[in-house]
Scaffold this active site. Structure first.
Site, PDB file in Angstrom:
ATOM      1  N   ARG A   1      45.062  34.896  39.094  1.00 28.36           N
ATOM      2  CA  ARG A   1      44.192  33.632  39.147  1.00 28.36           C
ATOM      3  C   ARG A   1      42.814  34.070  38.463  1.00 28.36           C
ATOM      4  O   ARG A   1      41.989  33.410  38.682  1.00 28.36           O
ATOM      5  CB  ARG A   1      44.109  33.085  40.192  1.00 28.36           C
TER       6      ARG A   1
ATOM      7  N   ASP B   1      49.346  29.425  43.116  1.00 28.27           N
ATOM      8  CA  ASP B   1      48.635  28.057  42.150  1.00 28.27           C
ATOM      9  C   ASP B   1      47.379  28.461  41.380  1.00 28.27           C
ATOM     10  O   ASP B   1      47.043  27.756  40.490  1.00 28.27           O
ATOM     11  CB  ASP B   1      48.206  27.069  43.111  1.00 28.27           C
TER      12      ASP B   1
ATOM     13  N   ARG C   1      41.159  49.569  38.624  1.00 27.94           N
ATOM     14  CA  ARG C   1      41.453  49.739  39.882  1.00 27.94           C
ATOM     15  C   ARG C   1      42.718  51.043  40.040  1.00 27.94           C
ATOM     16  O   ARG C   1      43.132  51.269  39.238  1.00 27.94           O
ATOM     17  CB  ARG C   1      42.266  48.675  40.733  1.00 27.94           C
TER      18      ARG C   1
ATOM     19  N   ASP D   1      45.393  48.189  44.646  1.00 30.08           N
ATOM     20  CA  ASP D   1      44.925  47.146  43.686  1.00 30.08           C
ATOM     21  C   ASP D   1      43.448  46.631  44.224  1.00 30.08           C
ATOM     22  O   ASP D   1      42.800  46.141  43.369  1.00 30.08           O
ATOM     23  CB  ASP D   1      45.775  46.089  43.546  1.00 30.08           C
TER      24      ASP D   1
HETATM   25  P1  AMP Z   1      44.259  39.879  46.768  1.00 30.61           P
HETATM   26  O1  AMP Z   1      44.872  39.759  48.048  1.00 30.61           O
HETATM   27  O2  AMP Z   1      43.204  38.874  46.411  1.00 30.61           O
HETATM   28  O3  AMP Z   1      43.809  40.875  46.186  1.00 30.61           O
HETATM   29  O4  AMP Z   1      45.455  39.479  45.396  1.00 30.61           O
HETATM   30  C1  AMP Z   1      46.656  40.092  45.565  1.00 30.61           C
HETATM   31  C2  AMP Z   1      47.380  39.570  44.167  1.00 30.61           C
HETATM   32  O5  AMP Z   1      47.813  38.226  44.473  1.00 30.61           O
HETATM   33  C3  AMP Z   1      46.664  39.691  42.908  1.00 30.61           C
HETATM   34  O6  AMP Z   1      47.546  39.877  42.007  1.00 30.61           O
HETATM   35  C4  AMP Z   1      46.056  38.226  42.922  1.00 30.61           C
HETATM   36  O7  AMP Z   1      45.871  37.711  41.497  1.00 30.61           O
HETATM   37  C5  AMP Z   1      47.263  37.418  43.289  1.00 30.61           C
HETATM   38  N1  AMP Z   1      46.647  36.017  43.929  1.00 30.61           N
HETATM   39  C6  AMP Z   1      46.061  35.892  45.000  1.00 30.61           C
HETATM   40  N2  AMP Z   1      45.928  34.808  45.147  1.00 30.61           N
HETATM   41  C7  AMP Z   1      46.445  33.761  44.169  1.00 30.61           C
HETATM   42  C8  AMP Z   1      46.466  32.599  43.729  1.00 30.61           C
HETATM   43  N3  AMP Z   1      46.055  31.559  44.419  1.00 30.61           N
HETATM   44  N4  AMP Z   1      47.140  32.253  42.699  1.00 30.61           N
HETATM   45  C9  AMP Z   1      47.705  33.442  41.672  1.00 30.61           C
HETATM   46  N5  AMP Z   1      47.608  34.554  42.101  1.00 30.61           N
HETATM   47  C10 AMP Z   1      47.130  35.009  43.326  1.00 30.61           C
HETATM   48 MG    MG Z   2      43.049  42.043  44.792  1.00 23.96          MG
END
Ligand code: AMP
Ligand code: MG
Length: 495
Positions: free
Chosen positions: A89, A121, A179, A255
């Site tokens: 996103r 989403d 990363r 990541d």
């Molecule tokens: P994070 O936990 O924020 O580091 O996210 C982990 C992964 O999930 C990453 O690839 C984000 O881009 C994806 N991600 C988290 N929330 C969303 C969302 N609402 N829509 C699409 N991808 C998401």
């Molecule tokens: Mg992340």
């Protein structure tokens, strides 16, 4: 008024990203904007047009010269490898050169469903956007390397998590979004050329000293090993700083571990109040993998994952490469301990190094643990304890015998310091903050904004956190731990 873009990432080979324009939102409204940062990035603020800015940072208009894209990356999430994560996103607009001549990424988070979105989403709720804004800017105020927040825009749309919430887009600024997981993405595909490209980019952007004349005779392989070492050095320093302010990241997946050494991705993060090394906030961290005390060792684990990806570049003889990388990773604990001791000495007001300092620092932490003392205030009130019998410090401790026993040890230690008491007090107040983003204050600001469209508490908190080391008369409530009824024990990952 937008600074000129450099399209460094967009010019990489196609397999590094997906071209993706932000998905327009219904009604973009600028709710927070970071003017000092905008200035640093070279925005012309005389030409500031709020509607235009909301269009850019809400994703409704692509700023001139940008070629938006979603980056590819992989990652270990809670120890499990996911070969294709990528920006689900988030959209990188491009890089700009700041006033100091450094390249900075400008990224929109919550900008719509990218090809990496895996069914989610693509959006972000206002609460988590404001949390990242507040906490990342607070970290910056504390002098801790971090991504920054440039803007928050509400979308006029609802997003659905546990309950429907207003949607928002965060504009994030980073030294880069490289990363550990970016390297892992290509390692998992056996794409050594891509890893070399990434490593060269990382060196150029973050560790140009590895290209310096003194390293001219280091062969290429030596340079990639040196890159791992340089990242290890920055990450060790970073996590020592987290530990020194009681910061718990919450999701230290590979990541979410940068090559630049900046803190990134403020999800279920929180600052500890009563000191307990086992503290965990995140509701999704059931095993306590990312508990406060584990953080330095998780960094080591993540660095090992980075080193693995670079093995083919470190030495043609893979056994030899493993040997070299292993030695480097094994040297990390000592490096971290040194960093930690340095920050703890500063927190105790000590300028010289003495053999007993480690025990002295640990002694204070044990006393805090035994007394369930507030971590931030206990350090802040050390300055007062220099000249008084420390009533303000002692009242923080539910059980005060251990701290009463510790204070004379600390005082005895000054005999070996040169500075006078006033000098030590000044030094203590310059490193031990009065203000951190207290969880209940953050929650209060988020709720007012999301539920009542009231950004007053957010603005007030953001202002307090911009000067965390100054006494701010009239704002004492921001320095105090949560009253029992408002204590936050769990943070949610519904970002
Ligand atoms: P994070 O936990 O924020 O580091 O996210 C982990 C992964 O999930 C990453 O690839 C984000 O881009 C994806 N991600 C988290 N929330 C969303 C969302 N609402 N829509 C699409 N991808 C998401
Ligand atoms: Mg992340």
């Amino acid at each position: 008024m937008f600074p000129e873009f450099t399209l460094r990432y967009a010019r990489l080979p196609k397999r590094f990203f997906e071209r993706f324009d932000p998905v327009p939102v219904l009604e973009p409204r600028l709710v927070a904007f970071n003017r000092p940062l905008a200035e640093e990035l070279g925005f012309d603020l005389d030409a500031f047009d709020e509607r235009q800015v909301a269009e850019w940072f809400g994703g409704n208009a692509v700023p001139p010269g940008a070629e938006p894209l979603a980056q590819a990356y992989a990652g270990h999430q809670f120890g499990t490898f996911v070969p294709r994560l990528g920006d689900g996103r988030a959209v990188l607009l491009g890089e700009v050169t700041d006033r100091h001549g450094r390249l900075r990424d400008i990224q929109l988070k919550g900008a719509g469903r990218t090809p990496f979105s895996r069914g989610a989403d693509g959006r972000a709720p206002l609460g988590p956007v404001l949390r990242e804004y507040l906490v990342s800017e607070a970290m910056h105020g504390l002098g801790i390397p971090t991504t920054r927040a440039l803007a928050a825009v509400t979308t006029g749309e609802r997003v659905f998590r546990r309950v429907p919430e207003p949607g928002a887009v965060l504009t994030r600024v980073a030294a880069s979004h490289l990363r550990v997981g970016t390297f892992q993405y290509f390692a998992a595909r056996g794409d050594v050329e891509a890893i070399r490209t990434l490593a060269d980019m990382a060196i150029e952007r973050h560790y140009p000293e590895l290209l310096g004349p003194e390293l001219a005779d280091v062969d290429e392989a030596g340079r990639y090993l040196a890159l791992v070492e340089a990242v290890a050095r920055r990450q060790a320093a970073l996590v020592a700083k987290w530990m020194s302010v009681g910061f718990i990241h919450g999701v230290m997946n590979t990541d979410n571990t940068t090559i630049s050494g900046e803190t990134i991705d403020y999800g279920p993060c929180a600052f500890m109040e009563a000191y307990d090394p086992r503290t965990v906030f995140s509701s999704i961290d059931e095993g306590g993998r990312y508990a406060y005390a584990n953080q330095p060792w998780i960094v080591q684990w993540n660095l090992a994952r980075l080193a693995e990806t670079l093995l083919p570049l470190i030495d043609a003889d893979q056994e030899r490469a493993v040997e070299l990388a292993t030695a480097l990773i094994q040297a990390y604990p000592e490096r971290y301990e040194r960093e930690w001791l340095a920050v703890m000495r500063a927190k105790l007001g000590l300028a010289t190094e003495q053999a007993e300092d480690r025990e002295l620092a640990e002694g204070l932490l044990e006393a805090m643990h035994a007394g369930r003392a507030d971590f931030t205030l206990a350090f802040r009130r050390l300055a007062e304890a220099l000249e008084t019998d420390a009533p303000a410090l002692l009242e923080l401790f539910e059980r005060d015998e251990p701290i009463r026993a510790w204070l004379p040890r600390w005082r005895a230690r000054w005999a070996r310091e040169d500075l006078d008491t006033a000098g030590i007090a000044t030094r203590l107040r310059a490193v031990n903050p009065a203000y951190i983003p207290r969880n209940h204050k953050v929650e209060e600001a988020l709720a007012a904004a999301a539920e009542h469209d009231d950004f007053g508490p957010f603005e007030a908190l953001r202002e307090v956190l911009a000067s965390p080391f100054a006494e701010q008369p009239g704002r004492e409530a921001y320095a105090m731990p949560a009253p029992p009824s408002e204590r936050v024990f769990r943070t949610f990952c519904g970002t």
